[in-house]
Motif scaffolding. Structure first.
Motif, PDB file in Angstrom:
ATOM      1  N   ALA A  65     -62.028  41.184   8.915  1.00  0.00           N
ATOM      2  CA  ALA A  65     -60.861  40.439   8.428  1.00  0.00           C
ATOM      3  C   ALA A  65     -60.020  39.956   9.597  1.00  0.00           C
ATOM      4  N   GLN A  66     -59.914  40.784  10.631  1.00  0.00           N
ATOM      5  CA  GLN A  66     -59.143  40.407  11.805  1.00  0.00           C
ATOM      6  C   GLN A  66     -59.778  39.198  12.485  1.00  0.00           C
ATOM      7  N   THR A  67     -61.089  39.203  12.658  1.00  0.00           N
ATOM      8  CA  THR A  67     -61.791  38.111  13.313  1.00  0.00           C
ATOM      9  C   THR A  67     -61.641  36.822  12.513  1.00  0.00           C
ATOM     10  N   ILE A  68     -61.796  36.895  11.215  1.00  0.00           N
ATOM     11  CA  ILE A  68     -61.684  35.710  10.368  1.00  0.00           C
ATOM     12  C   ILE A  68     -60.264  35.173  10.393  1.00  0.00           C
ATOM     13  N   THR A  69     -59.290  36.046  10.276  1.00  0.00           N
ATOM     14  CA  THR A  69     -57.898  35.608  10.292  1.00  0.00           C
ATOM     15  C   THR A  69     -57.560  34.933  11.615  1.00  0.00           C
ATOM     16  N   ARG A  70     -57.992  35.517  12.712  1.00  0.00           N
ATOM     17  CA  ARG A  70     -57.745  34.910  14.021  1.00  0.00           C
ATOM     18  C   ARG A  70     -58.440  33.557  14.141  1.00  0.00           C
ATOM     19  N   SER A  71     -59.683  33.474  13.655  1.00  0.00           N
ATOM     20  CA  SER A  71     -60.433  32.221  13.734  1.00  0.00           C
ATOM     21  C   SER A  71     -59.745  31.122  12.938  1.00  0.00           C
ATOM     22  N   VAL A  72     -59.349  31.428  11.723  1.00  0.00           N
ATOM     23  CA  VAL A  72     -58.694  30.423  10.887  1.00  0.00           C
ATOM     24  C   VAL A  72     -57.363  30.013  11.497  1.00  0.00           C
ATOM     25  N   HIS A  73     -56.604  30.969  11.989  1.00  0.00           N
ATOM     26  CA  HIS A  73     -55.314  30.650  12.604  1.00  0.00           C
ATOM     27  C   HIS A  73     -55.502  29.755  13.829  1.00  0.00           C
ATOM     28  N   GLU A  74     -56.481  30.091  14.678  1.00  0.00           N
ATOM     29  CA  GLU A  74     -56.745  29.292  15.874  1.00  0.00           C
ATOM     30  C   GLU A  74     -57.233  27.891  15.492  1.00  0.00           C
ATOM     31  N   ALA A  75     -58.084  27.801  14.480  1.00  0.00           N
ATOM     32  CA  ALA A  75     -58.575  26.491  14.030  1.00  0.00           C
ATOM     33  C   ALA A  75     -57.425  25.638  13.499  1.00  0.00           C
ATOM     34  N   ARG A  76     -56.513  26.240  12.770  1.00  0.00           N
ATOM     35  CA  ARG A  76     -55.350  25.490  12.266  1.00  0.00           C
ATOM     36  C   ARG A  76     -54.489  24.983  13.423  1.00  0.00           C
ATOM     37  N   GLN A  84     -70.045  39.904   7.622  1.00  0.00           N
ATOM     38  CA  GLN A  84     -69.383  41.096   7.076  1.00  0.00           C
ATOM     39  C   GLN A  84     -68.092  40.762   6.328  1.00  0.00           C
ATOM     40  N   ALA A  85     -67.810  39.487   6.152  1.00  0.00           N
ATOM     41  CA  ALA A  85     -66.556  39.074   5.515  1.00  0.00           C
ATOM     42  C   ALA A  85     -66.599  39.315   4.011  1.00  0.00           C
ATOM     43  N   SER A  86     -65.426  39.523   3.459  1.00  0.00           N
ATOM     44  CA  SER A  86     -65.329  39.614   2.007  1.00  0.00           C
ATOM     45  C   SER A  86     -65.557  38.224   1.426  1.00  0.00           C
ATOM     46  N   GLU A  87     -65.830  38.151   0.149  1.00  0.00           N
ATOM     47  CA  GLU A  87     -66.036  36.847  -0.476  1.00  0.00           C
ATOM     48  C   GLU A  87     -64.770  36.006  -0.357  1.00  0.00           C
ATOM     49  N   GLN A  88     -63.622  36.631  -0.515  1.00  0.00           N
ATOM     50  CA  GLN A  88     -62.349  35.912  -0.381  1.00  0.00           C
ATOM     51  C   GLN A  88     -62.182  35.367   1.038  1.00  0.00           C
ATOM     52  N   GLY A  89     -62.513  36.165   2.042  1.00  0.00           N
ATOM     53  CA  GLY A  89     -62.410  35.722   3.426  1.00  0.00           C
ATOM     54  C   GLY A  89     -63.361  34.579   3.730  1.00  0.00           C
ATOM     55  N   ALA A  90     -64.575  34.672   3.197  1.00  0.00           N
ATOM     56  CA  ALA A  90     -65.559  33.610   3.405  1.00  0.00           C
ATOM     57  C   ALA A  90     -65.115  32.317   2.735  1.00  0.00           C
ATOM     58  N   ARG A  91     -64.556  32.417   1.545  1.00  0.00           N
ATOM     59  CA  ARG A  91     -64.072  31.219   0.843  1.00  0.00           C
ATOM     60  C   ARG A  91     -62.885  30.587   1.568  1.00  0.00           C
ATOM     61  N   TRP A  92     -62.002  31.423   2.092  1.00  0.00           N
ATOM     62  CA  TRP A  92     -60.840  30.922   2.833  1.00  0.00           C
ATOM     63  C   TRP A  92     -61.297  30.166   4.080  1.00  0.00           C
ATOM     64  N   THR A  93     -62.233  30.762   4.808  1.00  0.00           N
ATOM     65  CA  THR A  93     -62.756  30.125   6.010  1.00  0.00           C
ATOM     66  C   THR A  93     -63.463  28.822   5.662  1.00  0.00           C
ATOM     67  N   TYR A  94     -64.250  28.830   4.582  1.00  0.00           N
ATOM     68  CA  TYR A  94     -64.952  27.621   4.147  1.00  0.00           C
ATOM     69  C   TYR A  94     -63.962  26.510   3.802  1.00  0.00           C
TER      70      TYR A  94
END
Length: 154
Positions: free
Chosen positions: A40-51, A73-83
């Motif tokens: 979750a930390q990696t995904i959140t950082r990635s999305v924040h940096e991409a924004r 390893q992301a949750s379905e919610q995390g994967a959908r948010w990133t997508y």
């Protein structure tokens, strides 16, 4: 801009404490991430940096950051948010590309493809897939291609 944003900043974008709104947002994310270790930390950082890169006008950089996000390893919610973030940036980046299509074989996996003179499709951007940008793939092997542009045609 929200009412809170307009009242918190002055004309330079700095808050009454002297920090920019971006710096304050970074601190909020850091506080949230300290409580959420792992994917979750990696995904959140990635999305924040991409924004941040998208706002700065670096759409290719934003796509590269999201392409590097580990969604295994992301949750379905995390994967959908990133997508959703990736798709927004991809549409902005390739909006005028003739014939650009979206291939999405599953949650958190997608690619933007465009016709190549050879008749194949060229990979322009990926999310959660091992295809490198520039790879040529056969249209026959792909199912469910959709126009990238909303309301667009293939």
């Amino acid at each position: 801009m929200t009412m809170a944003t307009t009242t918190m900043t002055n004309g330079t974008g700095a808050t009454p404490t002297g920090r920019t709104l971006e710096e304050l947002v970074d601190r909020v994310f850091e506080a949230l991430l300290a409580a959420a270790p792992g994917p979750a930390q990696t995904i959140t950082r990635s999305v924040h940096e991409a924004r941040r890169l998208r706002r700065a006008g670096d759409l290719d950089g934003a796509l590269a950051v999201l392409a590097g996000a580990d969604l295994a390893q992301a949750s379905e919610q995390g994967a959908r948010w990133t997508y959703a973030e990736w798709l927004d940036v991809a549409r902005r980046r390739f909006a005028g590309r003739e014939g650009a299509v979206l291939y999405s074989p599953g949650t958190g996996r997608a690619a933007v493809l465009a016709p190549h003179p050879s008749g194949a499709l060229e990979v322009l951007a990926v999310l959660g897939m091992r295809w490198p940008v520039g790879k040529l793939v056969s249209r026959r092997s792909l199912r469910g291609l959709r126009p990238l542009a909303k309301g667009g045609s293939r």
